[in-house]
Design a protein around this motif. Structure first.
Motif, PDB file in Angstrom:
ATOM      1  N   GLU A 250     -10.816   6.703  -2.481  1.00 57.79           N
ATOM      2  CA  GLU A 250     -10.953   5.420  -2.464  1.00 57.79           C
ATOM      3  C   GLU A 250     -12.622   5.137  -2.378  1.00 57.79           C
ATOM      4  O   GLU A 250     -13.379   4.245  -2.975  1.00 57.79           O
ATOM      5  CB  GLU A 250     -10.376   4.466  -1.294  1.00 57.79           C
ATOM      6  CG  GLU A 250      -8.918   4.753  -1.039  1.00 57.79           C
ATOM      7  CD  GLU A 250      -8.473   3.523  -1.804  1.00 57.79           C
ATOM      8  OE1 GLU A 250      -8.995   2.536  -2.437  1.00 57.79           O
ATOM      9  OE2 GLU A 250      -7.153   3.402  -1.738  1.00 57.79           O
TER      10      GLU A 250
ATOM     11  N   LYS B 203       2.503   1.735  -3.348  1.00 57.38           N
ATOM     12  CA  LYS B 203       1.411   2.026  -4.566  1.00 57.38           C
ATOM     13  C   LYS B 203       0.858   3.563  -4.062  1.00 57.38           C
ATOM     14  O   LYS B 203       0.718   4.458  -5.057  1.00 57.38           O
ATOM     15  CB  LYS B 203       0.040   1.196  -4.164  1.00 57.38           C
ATOM     16  CG  LYS B 203      -0.966   1.538  -5.315  1.00 57.38           C
ATOM     17  CD  LYS B 203      -2.191   1.837  -4.575  1.00 57.38           C
ATOM     18  CE  LYS B 203      -2.940   2.832  -5.443  1.00 57.38           C
ATOM     19  NZ  LYS B 203      -3.988   3.666  -4.745  1.00 57.38           N
TER      20      LYS B 203
ATOM     21  N   LEU C 280      -3.927  -0.752   5.615  1.00 57.09           N
ATOM     22  CA  LEU C 280      -4.116   0.104   4.601  1.00 57.09           C
ATOM     23  C   LEU C 280      -3.724   1.314   4.935  1.00 57.09           C
ATOM     24  O   LEU C 280      -3.319   2.214   4.213  1.00 57.09           O
ATOM     25  CB  LEU C 280      -5.620   0.067   4.088  1.00 57.09           C
ATOM     26  CG  LEU C 280      -5.966  -1.353   3.475  1.00 57.09           C
ATOM     27  CD1 LEU C 280      -7.399  -1.284   3.541  1.00 57.09           C
ATOM     28  CD2 LEU C 280      -5.288  -1.367   2.055  1.00 57.09           C
TER      29      LEU C 280
ATOM     30  N   VAL D 196       0.987  -1.257   0.001  1.00 55.25           N
ATOM     31  CA  VAL D 196      -0.063   0.055  -0.112  1.00 55.25           C
ATOM     32  C   VAL D 196       0.935   1.463   0.162  1.00 55.25           C
ATOM     33  O   VAL D 196       0.737   2.293  -0.840  1.00 55.25           O
ATOM     34  CB  VAL D 196      -1.037   0.128   1.192  1.00 55.25           C
ATOM     35  CG1 VAL D 196      -1.578   1.313   1.050  1.00 55.25           C
ATOM     36  CG2 VAL D 196      -1.879  -1.029   1.133  1.00 55.25           C
TER      37      VAL D 196
ATOM     38  N   LYS E  76     -14.820   7.305  -3.208  1.00 59.10           N
ATOM     39  CA  LYS E  76     -15.574   7.897  -4.455  1.00 59.10           C
ATOM     40  C   LYS E  76     -15.415   7.036  -5.680  1.00 59.10           C
ATOM     41  O   LYS E  76     -16.628   6.980  -6.421  1.00 59.10           O
ATOM     42  CB  LYS E  76     -15.021   9.264  -4.573  1.00 59.10           C
ATOM     43  CG  LYS E  76     -15.635   9.870  -5.701  1.00 59.10           C
ATOM     44  CD  LYS E  76     -15.575  11.522  -5.648  1.00 59.10           C
ATOM     45  CE  LYS E  76     -16.905  12.091  -6.021  1.00 59.10           C
ATOM     46  NZ  LYS E  76     -16.735  13.819  -6.281  1.00 59.10           N
ATOM     47  N   ASN E  77     -14.267   6.365  -5.942  1.00 56.93           N
ATOM     48  CA  ASN E  77     -13.930   5.750  -7.214  1.00 56.93           C
ATOM     49  C   ASN E  77     -14.558   4.190  -6.907  1.00 56.93           C
ATOM     50  O   ASN E  77     -14.323   3.499  -7.921  1.00 56.93           O
ATOM     51  CB  ASN E  77     -12.739   5.425  -7.173  1.00 56.93           C
ATOM     52  CG  ASN E  77     -12.129   6.916  -8.055  1.00 56.93           C
ATOM     53  OD1 ASN E  77     -12.771   7.558  -8.360  1.00 56.93           O
ATOM     54  ND2 ASN E  77     -10.698   7.293  -7.688  1.00 56.93           N
ATOM     55  N   GLY E  78     -15.014   3.816  -5.513  1.00 56.47           N
ATOM     56  CA  GLY E  78     -15.411   2.517  -5.508  1.00 56.47           C
ATOM     57  C   GLY E  78     -14.334   1.473  -5.207  1.00 56.47           C
ATOM     58  O   GLY E  78     -14.784   0.450  -5.481  1.00 56.47           O
ATOM     59  N   THR E  79     -13.042   1.870  -5.103  1.00 58.12           N
ATOM     60  CA  THR E  79     -12.121   1.157  -4.846  1.00 58.12           C
ATOM     61  C   THR E  79     -12.056   0.553  -3.575  1.00 58.12           C
ATOM     62  O   THR E  79     -11.355  -0.558  -3.188  1.00 58.12           O
ATOM     63  CB  THR E  79     -10.523   1.587  -5.294  1.00 58.12           C
ATOM     64  OG1 THR E  79     -10.656   2.916  -4.582  1.00 58.12           O
ATOM     65  CG2 THR E  79     -10.612   1.791  -6.896  1.00 58.12           C
ATOM     66  N   GLU E  80     -12.796   1.258  -2.664  1.00 55.28           N
ATOM     67  CA  GLU E  80     -12.958   0.660  -1.136  1.00 55.28           C
ATOM     68  C   GLU E  80     -13.418  -0.763  -1.184  1.00 55.28           C
ATOM     69  O   GLU E  80     -12.891  -1.646  -0.297  1.00 55.28           O
ATOM     70  CB  GLU E  80     -14.108   1.622  -0.382  1.00 55.28           C
ATOM     71  CG  GLU E  80     -14.017   1.295   0.908  1.00 55.28           C
ATOM     72  CD  GLU E  80     -14.951   2.239   1.730  1.00 55.28           C
ATOM     73  OE1 GLU E  80     -16.155   2.264   0.937  1.00 55.28           O
ATOM     74  OE2 GLU E  80     -14.729   2.770   3.053  1.00 55.28           O
ATOM     75  N   VAL E  81     -14.168  -1.117  -2.104  1.00 56.95           N
ATOM     76  CA  VAL E  81     -14.587  -2.692  -2.240  1.00 56.95           C
ATOM     77  C   VAL E  81     -13.569  -3.380  -2.307  1.00 56.95           C
ATOM     78  O   VAL E  81     -13.323  -4.483  -1.735  1.00 56.95           O
ATOM     79  CB  VAL E  81     -15.761  -2.733  -3.442  1.00 56.95           C
ATOM     80  CG1 VAL E  81     -16.260  -3.757  -3.286  1.00 56.95           C
ATOM     81  CG2 VAL E  81     -16.533  -1.641  -3.448  1.00 56.95           C
ATOM     82  N   LEU E  82     -12.529  -3.229  -3.043  1.00 55.79           N
ATOM     83  CA  LEU E  82     -11.576  -4.009  -3.676  1.00 55.79           C
ATOM     84  C   LEU E  82     -10.615  -4.334  -2.320  1.00 55.79           C
ATOM     85  O   LEU E  82     -10.303  -5.361  -1.776  1.00 55.79           O
ATOM     86  CB  LEU E  82     -10.557  -3.389  -4.613  1.00 55.79           C
ATOM     87  CG  LEU E  82      -9.279  -4.013  -4.798  1.00 55.79           C
ATOM     88  CD1 LEU E  82      -9.570  -5.493  -5.458  1.00 55.79           C
ATOM     89  CD2 LEU E  82      -8.242  -3.033  -5.882  1.00 55.79           C
ATOM     90  N   LEU E  83     -10.696  -3.177  -1.601  1.00 54.80           N
ATOM     91  CA  LEU E  83      -9.787  -3.244  -0.576  1.00 54.80           C
ATOM     92  C   LEU E  83     -10.384  -4.097   0.762  1.00 54.80           C
ATOM     93  O   LEU E  83      -9.797  -5.051   1.453  1.00 54.80           O
ATOM     94  CB  LEU E  83      -9.589  -1.853   0.255  1.00 54.80           C
ATOM     95  CG  LEU E  83      -8.831  -0.847  -0.820  1.00 54.80           C
ATOM     96  CD1 LEU E  83      -8.692   0.391  -0.048  1.00 54.80           C
ATOM     97  CD2 LEU E  83      -7.187  -1.424  -0.859  1.00 54.80           C
ATOM     98  N   PHE E  84     -11.869  -3.933   0.844  1.00 57.17           N
ATOM     99  CA  PHE E  84     -12.619  -4.722   1.906  1.00 57.17           C
ATOM    100  C   PHE E  84     -12.874  -6.190   1.508  1.00 57.17           C
ATOM    101  O   PHE E  84     -13.320  -7.014   2.437  1.00 57.17           O
ATOM    102  CB  PHE E  84     -13.816  -4.008   2.181  1.00 57.17           C
ATOM    103  CG  PHE E  84     -13.448  -2.811   2.937  1.00 57.17           C
ATOM    104  CD1 PHE E  84     -12.390  -2.718   3.920  1.00 57.17           C
ATOM    105  CD2 PHE E  84     -14.680  -1.603   3.033  1.00 57.17           C
ATOM    106  CE1 PHE E  84     -12.398  -1.621   4.510  1.00 57.17           C
ATOM    107  CE2 PHE E  84     -14.338  -0.609   3.822  1.00 57.17           C
ATOM    108  CZ  PHE E  84     -13.124  -0.359   4.603  1.00 57.17           C
ATOM    109  N   THR E  85     -12.648  -6.554   0.225  1.00 58.46           N
ATOM    110  CA  THR E  85     -13.164  -7.699  -0.173  1.00 58.46           C
ATOM    111  C   THR E  85     -11.881  -8.737  -0.332  1.00 58.46           C
ATOM    112  O   THR E  85     -11.995  -9.842  -0.959  1.00 58.46           O
ATOM    113  CB  THR E  85     -14.100  -7.856  -1.426  1.00 58.46           C
ATOM    114  OG1 THR E  85     -13.423  -6.948  -2.398  1.00 58.46           O
ATOM    115  CG2 THR E  85     -15.448  -7.148  -1.110  1.00 58.46           C
ATOM    116  N   SER E  86     -10.709  -8.052  -0.153  1.00 58.91           N
ATOM    117  CA  SER E  86      -9.488  -8.874  -0.317  1.00 58.91           C
ATOM    118  C   SER E  86      -9.118  -9.273   1.270  1.00 58.91           C
ATOM    119  O   SER E  86      -9.323  -8.532   1.962  1.00 58.91           O
ATOM    120  CB  SER E  86      -8.412  -7.877  -1.167  1.00 58.91           C
ATOM    121  OG  SER E  86      -8.081  -6.853  -0.268  1.00 58.91           O
TER     122      SER E  86
END
Lengths: 348, 243
Positions: B79, B13, B98, B10, B81-91
């Motif tokens: 995160e 990135k 993070l 993280v 706003k772009n909906g990338t939060e989902v990626l973080l929470f489902t991994s």
């Protein structure tokens, strides 16, 4: 692979999903169908552990989402409705970041990345920034993200949205191919997609399941009569009376009249009798040539509309007759739904 | 593979995304521009050889506050706003890893910022000034102060999905903590003590005079850590309450 029992999700007083129960078998592709706002995405978010359910249990590969979230998350690949992409990264950077998040071993990473990119055909854009990709490619990158780590279960929320027809077919074929090694839940509101890809369909409306069956059974169960559209050159009234006189015809409706004296009719007939031959000879005898003849299957679309939207008056009265012939459970559920709508109206 | 490697990935990135976008360069450039002007007015034009005096100016702290609220505003808000939060929470990775990764990335930019200001002692030395131990104390104070500000900014960024609101919110909070020290003496007694305790800037100016105080260091570090913990809790709580 996935077992959902009596799962509910409340937002305040509103039930987003209510008492949902279904299972996903190993190697199965399950379609998840429903109008917008029916609770598809909520359900998927709960299965993947993004949001917790208010009640009920969700088990993935035997692990409870609430008790063992990490074990569950290791086994699920999720493509949400809006693919979770970082616009300022290149495709390869992004996917290798996903590898990090999914804790893929460093040694396996390169082959994993190459394999996944090959699979969804994004190898040629691997060096480009995601923000510069077209929507179709973005969607594929999202799919690649879900595939990383080759999870046992794939959950795809409307994976073909925004793709061109060629890409849609490609992605569908890909999903079908993936179905051999993975168990897949696929949500969509495009019915042809679901019937093309899925072995079983769950239809959900207003947070509740209205039907679970194979696409074939769903359309068969509803469809008790055959429907044709026929275009005949000749005076409307006399053609109509001829058509009505044919054995087996239940109903004839005039659809439209075209300039060149031909008219379109919608015909319903008994399922047992094929009316096409007698129709041809009768009309030929009277000197009215058939310009066009088409047999309309009751599509999954009709089933879907019927199951999910009780407010809409179906254009074919036969459909409502057919309702009585449905099996009991399904009818119960539909009846429940009607009651619910009625209640809602009263409240309003 | 595990917690630490998640933090590093993280961190990598986030740092990359700072330096791939104009963000880091604009912040670093502007900060250097403004602080150089301050350096000129406070040190060069007055021929003052201690950098501490400049670090101690309220306007310097104000500039830090401004830049850090801009630096941190997008950290978490984006995160969501772009909906990338989902990626973080489902991994299968923990929220705390993070947050720590993100914090370290912003802190890295801040350290670069601080390193650039090392040119000032260099200039002082060129003009036959001395690099004093007070300067080291001042830099330690600056680094600690910065970590607090970044933690506040990150916390505010986790509260909203709008970057602008996050920036304004963190600016207001930091500004409050900045001015509250000046009010402190107005009340007297326990109130003064409490306000002084709350005031980050009071602590900072104390440290930036070059005096090493253990309690000041512990104060800054514990504030930073507890803010990071609260940030994690806020994110988890939101997920549980509304999804």
């Amino acid at each position: 692979m996935i077992e959902i029992q009596n799962m509910s999700k409340r937002y305040g007083r509103v039930h987003a999903v209510k008492d949902l129960s279904f299972t996903l078998e190993k190697g199965e592709i399950l379609g998840f169908l429903g109008p917008n706002g029916a609770g598809k995405s909520t359900t998927m978010n709960i299965i993947t552990g993004y949001i917790p359910p208010s009640a009920g249990t969700v088990k993935v590969c035997g692990f409870d989402v609430m008790e063992n979230p990490f074990e569950v998350k290791k086994r699920i690949g999720y493509l949400p409705e809006q693919p979770p992409l970082y616009m300022d990264m290149t495709v390869r950077e992004y996917l290798s970041y996903v590898c990090d998040l999914k804790q893929i071993k460093k040694s396996a990473r390169k082959s994993q990345l190459d394999h996944v990119m090959e699979l969804v055909k994004i190898t040629d854009v691997s060096g480009r920034l995601i923000k510069n990709l077209s929507k179709g490619y973005k969607q594929r990158v999202g799919l690649a993200q879900a595939l990383i780590g080759s999870p046992e279960v794939l959950i795809l929320d409307e994976p073909t949205v925004g793709l061109d027809p060629k890409q849609i077919i490609e992605i569908r074929n890909l999903i079908k191919a993936l179905g051999k090694d993975h168990s897949i839940i696929l949500s969509s509101h495009i019915l042809s997609e679901v019937s093309a890809v899925c072995e079983r369909v769950v239809i959900i409306n207003k947070g509740q399941i209205t039907a679970i069956d194979t696409p074939e059974n769903l359309s068969k169960g509803m469809d008790e009569s055959l429907k044709y559209t026929v275009s005949v050159a000749g005076p409307q009234d006399s053609v109509k009376s001829i058509l009505k006189g044919i054995f087996g015809v239940r109903k004839v409706e005039t659809l439209s009249t075209k300039d060149n004296d031909s008219s379109d009719f919608a015909i319903e007939s008994n399922k047992e009798t094929d009316i096409r031959k007698p129709m041809f000879f009768e009309l030929a005898k009277a000197g009215y040539p058939i310009m066009e003849l088409k047999l309309n299957d009751m599509s999954l679309e009709d089933v879907f509309l019927q199951l999910t939207d009780n407010d809409v008056v179906m254009p074919n009265s036969a459909v409502s007759e057919d309702k009585s012939k449905e099996d009991e459970t399904e009818e119960d559920k539909t009846a429940d739904n009607i009651e619910e709508t009625a209640e809602k109206k009263e409240v309003e | 593979m595990g917690y630490l490697s998640n933090v590093t990935s993280v961190f990598k990135k986030e740092t990359k995304s700072y330096f791939y976008s104009p963000m880091a360069y604009i912040i670093l450039g502007l900060f250097m521009f403004i602080s150089s002007i301050l350096f000129y007015f406070f040190n060069l034009s007055n021929s003052i050889g201690t950098l501490v005096w400049m670090f101690n100016q309220p306007i310097f702290a104000l500039i830090l506050i401004m830049f850090i609220s801009i630096l941190t505003m997008r950290m978490y808000a984006e995160e969501r706003k772009n909906g990338t939060e989902v990626l973080l929470f489902t991994s299968p990775s923990k929220v705390s890893s993070l947050i720590i990764g993100k914090f370290l990335a912003a802190y890295f930019v801040f350290i670069v910022m601080t390193l650039l200001t090392l040119t000032y002692p260099l200039v002082i030395m060129i003009f036959k000034g001395k690099f004093t131990i007070q300067m080291v104390g001042g830099y330690v104070g600056l680094l600690l102060f910065g970590s607090c500000l970044i933690a506040i900014g990150l916390f505010c960024s986790a509260l909203t999905e709008n970057q602008i609101i996050a920036a304004i919110l963190s600016f207001i909070i930091m500004f409050f903590l900045f001015i509250v020290g000046s009010f402190a003496t107005m009340f007297g007694g326990a109130v003064t003590e409490i306000l002084k305790w709350v005031s980050l800037f009071y602590r900072y100016s104390d440290q930036s005079t070059g005096i090493f105080r253990l309690n000041t260091m512990v104060y800054f570090i514990s504030i930073t850590v507890s803010l990071l913990v609260i940030t994690v809790l806020v994110i988890e709580k939101r997920r549980w309450s509304q999804g």
